[in-house]
Design an enzyme around this catalytic site. Structure first.
Site, PDB file in Angstrom:
ATOM      1  N   ASN A   1       0.822  -1.226   0.000  1.00 59.50           N
ATOM      2  CA  ASN A   1       0.000   0.000   0.000  1.00 59.50           C
ATOM      3  C   ASN A   1       0.852   1.271   0.000  1.00 59.50           C
ATOM      4  OD1 ASN A   1       0.772  -0.612   2.619  1.00 59.50           O
ATOM      5  ND2 ASN A   1      -1.118   0.128   3.550  1.00 59.50           N
TER       6      ASN A   1
ATOM      7  N   LYS B   1      12.530  -6.973   1.862  1.00 61.31           N
ATOM      8  CA  LYS B   1      11.706  -7.883   1.054  1.00 61.31           C
ATOM      9  C   LYS B   1      10.437  -7.116   0.704  1.00 61.31           C
ATOM     10  CE  LYS B   1       8.603 -10.710   0.525  1.00 61.31           C
ATOM     11  NZ  LYS B   1       7.646 -10.472  -0.575  1.00 61.31           N
TER      12      LYS B   1
ATOM     13  N   GLY C   1       1.990  -5.208   7.497  1.00 58.37           N
ATOM     14  CA  GLY C   1       1.103  -6.023   6.659  1.00 58.37           C
ATOM     15  C   GLY C   1      -0.066  -6.540   7.470  1.00 58.37           C
TER      16      GLY C   1
ATOM     17  N   THR D   1      -0.425 -12.471   8.867  1.00 61.80           N
ATOM     18  CA  THR D   1       0.992 -12.651   8.505  1.00 61.80           C
ATOM     19  C   THR D   1       1.869 -12.263   9.697  1.00 61.80           C
ATOM     20  OG1 THR D   1       0.300 -11.849   6.338  1.00 61.80           O
ATOM     21  CG2 THR D   1       2.649 -12.259   6.614  1.00 61.80           C
ATOM     22  N   GLY D   2       1.452 -11.234  10.428  1.00 67.68           N
ATOM     23  CA  GLY D   2       2.185 -10.807  11.624  1.00 67.68           C
ATOM     24  C   GLY D   2       2.307 -11.942  12.629  1.00 67.68           C
TER      25      GLY D   2
ATOM     26  N   GLU E   1       3.689  -3.716  12.451  1.00 69.91           N
ATOM     27  CA  GLU E   1       2.629  -2.734  12.171  1.00 69.91           C
ATOM     28  C   GLU E   1       1.573  -3.480  11.381  1.00 69.91           C
ATOM     29  OE1 GLU E   1       2.721   0.066  13.460  1.00 69.91           O
ATOM     30  OE2 GLU E   1       4.812   0.650  13.693  1.00 69.91           O
TER      31      GLU E   1
ATOM     32  N   CYS F   1      -3.263   1.600   6.437  1.00 67.98           N
ATOM     33  CA  CYS F   1      -3.540   0.911   7.699  1.00 67.98           C
ATOM     34  C   CYS F   1      -4.376   1.810   8.596  1.00 67.98           C
ATOM     35  CB  CYS F   1      -2.258   0.445   8.367  1.00 67.98           C
ATOM     36  SG  CYS F   1      -0.863   1.503   8.086  1.00 67.98           S
TER      37      CYS F   1
ATOM     38  N   GLU G   1     -10.931  -5.762   9.035  1.00 70.14           N
ATOM     39  CA  GLU G   1     -10.310  -4.614   8.366  1.00 70.14           C
ATOM     40  C   GLU G   1     -10.825  -4.533   6.931  1.00 70.14           C
ATOM     41  OE1 GLU G   1      -5.986  -4.727   7.478  1.00 70.14           O
ATOM     42  OE2 GLU G   1      -6.016  -2.584   7.951  1.00 70.14           O
TER      43      GLU G   1
ATOM     44  N   GLU H   1       7.200   2.860  15.088  1.00 69.24           N
ATOM     45  CA  GLU H   1       8.036   3.417  14.029  1.00 69.24           C
ATOM     46  C   GLU H   1       7.899   4.932  14.111  1.00 69.24           C
ATOM     47  OE1 GLU H   1       6.524   1.027  10.581  1.00 69.24           O
ATOM     48  OE2 GLU H   1       8.520   0.138  10.666  1.00 69.24           O
TER      49      GLU H   1
HETATM   50  P1  NDP Z   1       0.581  -9.665   3.699  1.00 66.98           P
HETATM   51  O1  NDP Z   1       0.642  -9.415   5.145  1.00 66.98           O
HETATM   52  O2  NDP Z   1       0.365 -11.071   3.237  1.00 66.98           O
HETATM   53  O3  NDP Z   1       1.911  -9.174   2.964  1.00 66.98           O
HETATM   54  C1  NDP Z   1       2.808  -8.239   3.502  1.00 66.98           C
HETATM   55  C2  NDP Z   1       4.247  -8.706   3.260  1.00 66.98           C
HETATM   56  O4  NDP Z   1       4.501  -9.927   3.949  1.00 66.98           O
HETATM   57  C3  NDP Z   1       4.558  -8.981   1.788  1.00 66.98           C
HETATM   58  O5  NDP Z   1       5.872  -8.565   1.493  1.00 66.98           O
HETATM   59  C4  NDP Z   1       4.449 -10.492   1.718  1.00 66.98           C
HETATM   60  O6  NDP Z   1       5.164 -11.057   0.628  1.00 66.98           O
HETATM   61  C5  NDP Z   1       5.079 -10.871   3.041  1.00 66.98           C
HETATM   62  N1  NDP Z   1       4.788 -12.233   3.497  1.00 66.98           N
HETATM   63  C6  NDP Z   1       3.702 -12.991   3.205  1.00 66.98           C
HETATM   64  N2  NDP Z   1       3.816 -14.200   3.814  1.00 66.98           N
HETATM   65  C7  NDP Z   1       4.990 -14.195   4.496  1.00 66.98           C
HETATM   66  C8  NDP Z   1       5.663 -15.152   5.307  1.00 66.98           C
HETATM   67  N3  NDP Z   1       5.170 -16.377   5.546  1.00 66.98           N
HETATM   68  N4  NDP Z   1       6.847 -14.822   5.842  1.00 66.98           N
HETATM   69  C9  NDP Z   1       7.377 -13.595   5.638  1.00 66.98           C
HETATM   70  N5  NDP Z   1       6.798 -12.654   4.850  1.00 66.98           N
HETATM   71  C10 NDP Z   1       5.603 -12.948   4.298  1.00 66.98           C
HETATM   72  O7  NDP Z   1      -0.525  -8.735   3.107  1.00 66.98           O
HETATM   73  P2  NDP Z   1      -1.306  -8.870   1.717  1.00 66.98           P
HETATM   74  O8  NDP Z   1      -0.515  -8.197   0.696  1.00 66.98           O
HETATM   75  O9  NDP Z   1      -1.668 -10.302   1.428  1.00 66.98           O
HETATM   76  O10 NDP Z   1      -2.631  -8.067   2.049  1.00 66.98           O
HETATM   77  C11 NDP Z   1      -3.680  -8.736   2.724  1.00 66.98           C
HETATM   78  C12 NDP Z   1      -4.386  -7.838   3.717  1.00 66.98           C
HETATM   79  O11 NDP Z   1      -3.454  -7.321   4.635  1.00 66.98           O
HETATM   80  C13 NDP Z   1      -5.075  -6.617   3.153  1.00 66.98           C
HETATM   81  O12 NDP Z   1      -6.349  -6.916   2.710  1.00 66.98           O
HETATM   82  C14 NDP Z   1      -5.108  -5.709   4.330  1.00 66.98           C
HETATM   83  O13 NDP Z   1      -6.243  -6.011   5.108  1.00 66.98           O
HETATM   84  C15 NDP Z   1      -3.867  -6.058   5.090  1.00 66.98           C
HETATM   85  N6  NDP Z   1      -2.770  -5.126   4.864  1.00 66.98           N
HETATM   86  C16 NDP Z   1      -2.523  -4.211   5.829  1.00 66.98           C
HETATM   87  C17 NDP Z   1      -1.515  -3.296   5.661  1.00 66.98           C
HETATM   88  C18 NDP Z   1      -1.218  -2.280   6.690  1.00 66.98           C
HETATM   89  O14 NDP Z   1      -0.512  -1.326   6.400  1.00 66.98           O
HETATM   90  N7  NDP Z   1      -1.690  -2.445   7.906  1.00 66.98           N
HETATM   91  C19 NDP Z   1      -0.704  -3.257   4.451  1.00 66.98           C
HETATM   92  C20 NDP Z   1      -1.032  -4.285   3.484  1.00 66.98           C
HETATM   93  C21 NDP Z   1      -2.034  -5.174   3.713  1.00 66.98           C
HETATM   94  P3  NDP Z   1       4.389 -11.360  -0.750  1.00 66.98           P
HETATM   95  O15 NDP Z   1       3.924 -10.058  -1.289  1.00 66.98           O
HETATM   96  O16 NDP Z   1       5.455 -11.976  -1.583  1.00 66.98           O
HETATM   97  O17 NDP Z   1       3.277 -12.288  -0.418  1.00 66.98           O
END
Ligand code: NDP
Length: 486
Positions: free
Chosen positions: A145, A168, A221, A225-226, A243, A277, A378, A455
């Site tokens: 984003n 990454k 993210g 994933t967190g 975050e 976010c 969300e 941050e």
């Molecule tokens: P993710 O949390 O999946 O992706 C964020 C990052 O984590 C990407 O670089 C992704 O890589 C990486 N990642 C994914 N799986 C792993 C893992 N097992 N180990 C380490 N790194 C990993 O978010 P999405 O892009 O799938 O978005 C999904 C939802 O997340 C959105 O709908 C939204 O609700 C939320 N989101 C929230 C954000 C915020 O700022 N709070 C920002 C973005 C998303 P890769 O791209 O290669 O999968």
């Protein structure tokens, strides 16, 4: 990818495409990094750490200043690249690139100016000094984003403190991050200090978690994933900054400046196509002003021009991916199936020119059930549920009824009310009479399942240090610990 200051392919030569969300055209292809590539970058960052961590802070500060200068000088090209891969309008992309430069400037100014103290022991035997040491190699895992500004939130304080990085990027937005990293090297950052490895999170990201040479993971993210990142980091007790998601409430009281609040709600929900976010994700209106507010807000929302972010006069680009668009659609449909009314009917645009992109016309919903998904999860896109409340206490209770706690805002002219609400809303930030605007000097982060660590601000720098205590006994005063203990 960028490893040890050089553009690099994946060891097996594989690549993947990055598509423009406004047209689905391929913008470029990037290396599909493997665990071996990630290891190579981690090793480069480990070597670079020996040099970078020992540089005087004034030198690190100068490099950060130079980086901000070089990035600013390239703002147009970088903004274009960002719009092409992410979808946001060019104006927003420019502002994101400039925000990266601002963050570098802020931390360049902060290091070398910290305060310290030498404190006597309470027993009078000597004194102690508390110093700070960098952590080592940091894995920065980024979302799509704000690919550039959120890289800045991590690398700027981290580099200032003396750490080195393997970044990454999200797989759908890796291009501009590579370009920015190349510029950082041009600006004088030693090779290997910041490396960028593109490739799947489940491969490159997992190597960052598994590799004992990585001391910290800084992640932005999704909350799910967190959770995985916490689990994966447990083996080597890595430091973490998380975050995560948010479901930010905006509360408009009966004494608020309504014109300002209408603008704030539009800015807060629809900037970056609602994909921040801290976007406003639930709007709470006092009963007495609800009708008037809703009328003005609906008029405002209907003026939002949706289209390709490269075109002039566009206010909102596409949703970043088709998957994300479907998520938003399903949340709106779920709310409608539970009785929500369309205040502004959103959805896929009828304009045929927009059919190839993931566009979505803003949706505003009233009479939303508090159990609807859009109220509980969300919603990462341009759809906003509105709730009417009788007073501030009800608004605060509803605002806190979520597992998230990232941002929030309260709109009132009464300072007591603003303070009362800000102290009770369970969120890392409460803006008063302002939409969610992050500033380099203000710590940013979440309560509850929105993550932990901070941050930005001085706190953001602290999260890239270990605290080291040095205890010094004054000569001749050490008898109290003589062995054996009597
Ligand atoms: P993710 O949390 O999946 O992706 C964020 C990052 O984590 C990407 O670089 C992704 O890589 C990486 N990642 C994914 N799986 C792993 C893992 N097992 N180990 C380490 N790194 C990993 O978010 P999405 O892009 O799938 O978005 C999904 C939802 O997340 C959105 O709908 C939204 O609700 C939320 N989101 C929230 C954000 C915020 O700022 N709070 C920002 C973005 C998303 P890769 O791209 O290669 O999968």
């Amino acid at each position: 990818m960028l490893i040890e200051g050089q553009l690099a392919d994946a060891e097996n030569g594989e690549k993947f495409n990055v598509a423009n969300p406004a047209t689905q055209e391929i913008v470029d292809s990037v290396p599909k990094g493997t665990r071996e590539d990630a290891k190579r970058a981690i090793d480069a960052a480990t070597e670079a750490y020996k040099i970078w961590s020992e540089k005087p802070s004034i030198e690190r500060s100068r490099v950060l200043l130079k980086i901000s200068e070089v990035v600013r000088a390239n703002v147009e090209g970088l903004a274009l690249s960002l719009t092409l891969e992410q979808g946001k309008p060019l104006g927003e992309a420019r502002s994101e690139i400039n925000s990266f430069a601002n963050t570098c400037e802020y931390y360049a100014g902060l290091i070398g100016r910290e305060r310290g103290a030498q404190t006597p022991f309470s027993t009078g035997e000597g004194f102690f000094i508390v110093t700070k040491r960098p952590l080592g190699v940091v894995g920065a895992i980024l979302p799509w984003n704000f690919p550039v500004s959120l890289m800045g939130w991590k690398v700027a304080p981290g580099l200032a403190a003396g750490n080195t990085f393997v970044v990454k990027p999200a797989s759908t937005t890796p291009i501009t991050d590579i370009k920015v990293a190349e510029l950082m090297v041009k600006a004088g950052l030693p090779p290997g200090t910041v490396n960028v490895v593109t490739g799947p999170g489940g491969v490159v990201g997992e190597e960052l978690l598994d590799n004992p040479k990585v001391a910290k993971i800084a992640f932005t993210g999704e909350t799910a994933t967190g959770r995985r990142i916490m689990e994966g980091s447990a083996k080597y007790i890595k430091r973490l900054t998380l975050e995560l998601g948010g479901s930010d409430p905006m509360i408009v009281c009966d004494d608020a400046d309504l014109e300002l609040a209408v603008e704030g709600a539009a800015w807060g929900r629809f900037r970056n196509c609602g994909q921040s976010c801290t976007s406003v994700k639930r709007l709470f209106l006092f009963e007495s002003i609800a009708e008037g507010f809703i009328k003005s807000f609906a008029e405002k929302v209907k003026t939002i021009k949706v289209g390709n972010g490269l075109e002039k006069g566009i206010h909102m680009g596409p949703i970043h991916t088709e998957e994300q668009r479907e998520k938003v659609e399903s949340m709106v449909e779920d709310a409608e199936s539970r009785g929500a009314k369309d205040i502004v009917k959103g959805g896929r645009p009828e304009d045929k020119e927009l059919a190839r992109g993931n566009f979505y016309v803003p949706s505003v919903l009233g009479d939303v059930d508090y159990d609807a998904k859009i109220a509980r999860e969300e919603c990462f896109g341009p759809a906003l549920p509105i709730f009417v409340v009788k007073d501030l206490e009800e608004a605060i209770e509803r605002a806190n009824d979520t597992p998230y706690g990232l941002g929030s805002s309260v709109w009132t002219k009464d300072v007591e009310r603003a303070y009362h609400a800000a102290e009770r809303i369970q969120a890392g930030t409460t803006w008063v009479n302002s939409p969610p605007i992050a500033r380099a000097e203000v710590p940013f982060g979440g309560f509850k399942q929105s993550g932990f660590g901070r941050e930005l601000g001085i706190e953001g720098l602290d999260h890239y240090y270990e605290t080291k205590s040095i205890q010094i006994l004054e000569y001749g005063k050490g008898k109290k610990w003589a062995f054996p203990i009597s």
